[in-house]
Design a protein around this motif. Structure first.
Motif, mmCIF file in Angstrom:
data_model
loop_
_atom_site.group_PDB
_atom_site.id
_atom_site.type_symbol
_atom_site.label_atom_id
_atom_site.label_comp_id
_atom_site.label_asym_id
_atom_site.label_seq_id
_atom_site.Cartn_x
_atom_site.Cartn_y
_atom_site.Cartn_z
ATOM 1 N N PRO A 123 0.816 -1.215 0.000
ATOM 2 C CA PRO A 123 0.000 0.000 0.000
ATOM 3 C C PRO A 123 0.850 1.265 0.000
ATOM 4 C CG PRO A 123 -0.794 -1.563 1.624
ATOM 5 C CD PRO A 123 0.531 -2.065 1.162
ATOM 6 N N PHE A 124 0.332 2.272 -0.636
ATOM 7 C CA PHE A 124 0.932 3.600 -0.602
ATOM 8 C C PHE A 124 0.034 4.487 0.258
ATOM 9 C CE2 PHE A 124 3.547 1.950 -3.765
ATOM 10 C CZ PHE A 124 4.456 2.888 -4.251
ATOM 11 N N ALA A 125 0.611 5.537 0.796
ATOM 12 C CA ALA A 125 -0.155 6.473 1.611
ATOM 13 C C ALA A 125 0.163 7.902 1.192
ATOM 14 C CB ALA A 125 0.160 6.283 3.094
ATOM 15 N N VAL A 126 -0.845 8.754 1.240
ATOM 16 C CA VAL A 126 -0.625 10.180 1.023
ATOM 17 C C VAL A 126 -0.063 10.734 2.323
ATOM 18 C CG1 VAL A 126 -1.678 12.404 0.468
ATOM 19 C CG2 VAL A 126 -2.539 10.300 -0.603
ATOM 20 N N VAL A 127 1.193 11.184 2.276
ATOM 21 C CA VAL A 127 1.835 11.686 3.496
ATOM 22 C C VAL A 127 2.245 13.149 3.327
ATOM 23 C CG1 VAL A 127 2.660 9.419 4.206
ATOM 24 C CG2 VAL A 127 4.122 10.857 2.791
ATOM 25 N N VAL A 128 2.237 13.864 4.440
ATOM 26 C CA VAL A 128 2.683 15.255 4.485
ATOM 27 C C VAL A 128 3.633 15.393 5.674
ATOM 28 C CG1 VAL A 128 0.572 16.182 3.437
ATOM 29 C CG2 VAL A 128 0.715 15.944 5.928
ATOM 30 N N ASP A 129 4.381 16.464 5.705
ATOM 31 C CA ASP A 129 5.252 16.719 6.843
ATOM 32 C C ASP A 129 4.395 16.919 8.100
ATOM 33 O OD1 ASP A 129 7.856 17.409 8.076
ATOM 34 O OD2 ASP A 129 6.921 19.376 8.294
ATOM 35 N N SER A 130 4.918 16.509 9.242
ATOM 36 C CA SER A 130 4.152 16.591 10.487
ATOM 37 C C SER A 130 3.749 18.018 10.839
ATOM 38 C CB SER A 130 4.965 15.989 11.641
ATOM 39 O OG SER A 130 6.203 16.673 11.789
ATOM 40 N N LYS A 131 4.452 18.994 10.295
ATOM 41 C CA LYS A 131 4.130 20.406 10.592
ATOM 42 C C LYS A 131 3.142 20.995 9.585
ATOM 43 C CE LYS A 131 8.515 21.446 10.379
ATOM 44 N NZ LYS A 131 9.079 20.057 10.315
ATOM 45 N N PHE A 132 2.806 20.247 8.551
ATOM 46 C CA PHE A 132 1.869 20.738 7.541
ATOM 47 C C PHE A 132 0.477 20.867 8.166
ATOM 48 C CE2 PHE A 132 -0.790 20.350 3.700
ATOM 49 C CZ PHE A 132 -0.169 21.297 2.880
ATOM 50 N N PRO A 133 -0.283 21.919 7.829
ATOM 51 C CA PRO A 133 -1.562 22.167 8.520
ATOM 52 C C PRO A 133 -2.651 21.124 8.290
ATOM 53 C CG PRO A 133 -1.231 23.723 6.709
ATOM 54 C CD PRO A 133 0.070 23.018 6.918
ATOM 55 N N ARG A 215 3.042 12.620 8.428
ATOM 56 C CA ARG A 215 1.663 12.269 8.794
ATOM 57 C C ARG A 215 0.971 11.614 7.603
ATOM 58 N NH1 ARG A 215 -0.417 17.237 9.581
ATOM 59 N NH2 ARG A 215 0.468 17.270 11.677
ATOM 60 N N ALA A 216 0.390 10.437 7.835
ATOM 61 C CA ALA A 216 -0.363 9.745 6.795
ATOM 62 C C ALA A 216 -1.808 10.224 6.811
ATOM 63 C CB ALA A 216 -0.302 8.238 7.010
ATOM 64 N N LEU A 217 -2.265 10.744 5.677
ATOM 65 C CA LEU A 217 -3.631 11.252 5.587
ATOM 66 C C LEU A 217 -4.596 10.208 5.044
ATOM 67 C CD1 LEU A 217 -2.967 14.809 4.084
ATOM 68 C CD2 LEU A 217 -2.990 14.100 6.489
ATOM 69 N N ALA A 218 -4.113 9.343 4.168
ATOM 70 C CA ALA A 218 -4.984 8.345 3.550
ATOM 71 C C ALA A 218 -4.133 7.280 2.886
ATOM 72 C CB ALA A 218 -5.902 9.000 2.517
ATOM 73 N N VAL A 219 -4.705 6.093 2.682
ATOM 74 C CA VAL A 219 -4.030 5.009 1.970
ATOM 75 C C VAL A 219 -4.672 4.825 0.607
ATOM 76 C CG1 VAL A 219 -3.248 3.786 4.028
ATOM 77 C CG2 VAL A 219 -5.529 3.297 3.106
ATOM 78 N N THR A 220 -3.879 4.335 -0.351
ATOM 79 C CA THR A 220 -4.378 4.230 -1.726
ATOM 80 C C THR A 220 -5.239 3.001 -1.958
ATOM 81 O OG1 THR A 220 -2.330 3.111 -2.374
ATOM 82 C CG2 THR A 220 -2.422 5.507 -2.674
ATOM 83 N N THR A 221 -5.236 2.052 -1.028
ATOM 84 C CA THR A 221 -6.044 0.848 -1.186
ATOM 85 C C THR A 221 -7.531 1.145 -1.020
ATOM 86 O OG1 THR A 221 -5.616 0.399 1.145
ATOM 87 C CG2 THR A 221 -4.220 -0.725 -0.450
ATOM 88 N N GLN A 222 -8.353 0.223 -1.510
ATOM 89 C CA GLN A 222 -9.797 0.401 -1.414
ATOM 90 C C GLN A 222 -10.318 0.176 0.002
ATOM 91 O OE1 GLN A 222 -12.377 1.110 -4.080
ATOM 92 N NE2 GLN A 222 -10.441 2.132 -4.534
ATOM 93 N N GLY A 240 -14.113 7.839 -6.612
ATOM 94 C CA GLY A 240 -13.702 7.288 -7.894
ATOM 95 C C GLY A 240 -12.232 6.908 -7.950
ATOM 96 N N PHE A 241 -11.482 7.203 -6.896
ATOM 97 C CA PHE A 241 -10.063 6.845 -6.870
ATOM 98 C C PHE A 241 -9.946 5.334 -6.698
ATOM 99 C CE2 PHE A 241 -5.983 6.021 -4.929
ATOM 100 C CZ PHE A 241 -5.127 6.882 -5.594
ATOM 101 N N ASP A 242 -9.221 4.679 -7.601
ATOM 102 C CA ASP A 242 -9.083 3.225 -7.569
ATOM 103 C C ASP A 242 -7.717 2.859 -8.125
ATOM 104 O OD1 ASP A 242 -9.323 0.500 -7.573
ATOM 105 O OD2 ASP A 242 -10.754 0.403 -9.214
ATOM 106 N N LEU A 243 -6.759 2.621 -7.252
ATOM 107 C CA LEU A 243 -5.391 2.352 -7.683
ATOM 108 C C LEU A 243 -4.765 1.319 -6.763
ATOM 109 C CD1 LEU A 243 -2.812 4.945 -8.850
ATOM 110 C CD2 LEU A 243 -2.194 3.380 -7.011
ATOM 111 N N THR A 244 -4.311 0.209 -7.344
ATOM 112 C CA THR A 244 -3.695 -0.855 -6.566
ATOM 113 C C THR A 244 -2.211 -0.938 -6.899
ATOM 114 O OG1 THR A 244 -5.731 -2.155 -6.548
ATOM 115 C CG2 THR A 244 -3.686 -3.329 -6.087
ATOM 116 N N SER A 245 -1.383 -0.923 -5.883
ATOM 117 C CA SER A 245 0.059 -1.066 -6.069
ATOM 118 C C SER A 245 0.433 -2.506 -5.754
ATOM 119 C CB SER A 245 0.821 -0.099 -5.158
ATOM 120 O OG SER A 245 2.209 -0.306 -5.281
#
Length: 319
Positions: A123-133, A215-222, A240-245
């Motif tokens: 799985p992949f995750a949408v990540v941002v820096d811990s200081k990002f708002p 910080r992980a905001l979301a994972v790319t899996t269903q 509608g996002f549908d992407l499998t790694s």
């Protein structure tokens, strides 16, 4: 007598692959990984290769041939002898995404390889820096809409690129892609503020997520990922996002079927072991073996069609 000799010759050739498979392997095996050491696929490969080598009683040596979005490793394996001594642990990058991303790809993901076994899903995750708002995908999207053209994302591989561009298209936000050579480099710059978003593989980012560096905001899996409880799928906020790694093992085209079947059977035994599953789970990897080489071949073909469609819909131009 001539008829007997002809029949004997035919029988000898027919039985040769089986005799070869019985003696296989009689030397060390190389497992090529098309990404840098420290990447998620590299970590998975080293766990699987070690146990596979123990079962086969021959070393399975991981060889990193990184670069050009997995093309260097793929080209190397495509030209290797199809004798079972050169394997390829790769992902959707080389076999699903690259055909839609590169106009002059120097390998064919179907014709130049022998599918052996799907290993699972990294799985992949949408990540941002811990200081990002932003603390959620919705907040990230809202922040991007309030700051059009001011946010950038890292893209060291095809999964990151296609996932980020698909999010950008569906959510209707203005993001700038910044290419990187490796996941560790992208994570370093994310924490340094050079980029604001990165769709990262959990294999390379999990330790930083657990440490609170990113910080992980979301994972790319269903579906949610067990190793990241409370982190929702991207599709919850980006409809509608549908992407499998996916991750799997191939060989060069033309491998003897008995060798393919032997490797598939041994890989499935490896993946069924509790210790291996626990090691892979620490990377965020989810074991999801195919039911045989033919099943994996069909899956690869289906994913190629799906990713090609995603790339076209996202408006990504071929290089």
């Amino acid at each position: 007598m001539q008829l007997f000799r002809r029949a004997f010759t035919v029988l000898a050739f027919a039985s040769a692959p089986f005799a070869f498979a019985q003696n296989y392997p009689s030397a060390p095996i190389t497992m090529v990984v098309p990404f840098a050491a420290g990447s998620g696929t590299d970590a998975v490969a080293r766990i699987v290769a070690k146990r596979l080598g123990e079962r086969l009683r021959q070393p399975v040596l991981v060889d990193n041939k990184a670069g050009a979005s997995a093309q260097i490793g793929a080209q190397f394996v495509a030209k290797a002898r199809p004798d079972g001594y050169t394997l390829f642990m790769t992902t959707n990058t080389s076999h699903s995404a690259n055909p839609g991303l590169f106009a002059n790809l120097k390998y064919d993901p179907v014709k130049d390889f022998t599918p052996i076994a799907r290993v699972g899903e990294l799985p992949f995750a949408v990540v941002v820096d811990s200081k990002f708002p932003a603390r959620s995908m919705k907040e990230l999207i809202d922040h991007a809409k309030a700051n059009p053209g001011k946010l950038s994302y890292a893209t060291p591989n095809s999964t990151s690129l296609v996932a980020s561009e698909t999010i950008r298209r569906i959510a209707g936000i203005d993001l700038l892609g910044v290419p990187y050579k490796s996941s560790p480099q992208a994570l370093t710059d994310l924490m340094g503020g050079q980029v604001q978003m990165y769709v990262a593989d959990l294999g390379s980012s999990m330790s930083m997520i657990k440490a609170g560096s990113v910080r992980a905001l979301a994972v790319t899996t269903q579906r949610p990922v067990k190793s990241l409880p409370g982190v929702p799928p991207v599709a919850d906020a980006v409809k509608g996002f549908d992407l499998t790694s996916w991750n799997g093992v191939f060989g060069p085209a033309g491998m003897p079927r008995p060798v393919v079947e032997k490797l598939d059977a041994e890989l499935r035994q490896v993946l069924a072991e509790k210790e291996v599953q626990e090691q892979l789970a620490q990377l965020g990897f989810e074991v999801w073996p195919s039911s045989g080489p033919d099943d994996f071949a069909k899956y690869v073909a289906d994913q190629l069609a799906h990713w090609t469609s995603l790339i076209k819909q996202a408006g990504i131009r071929q290089e």
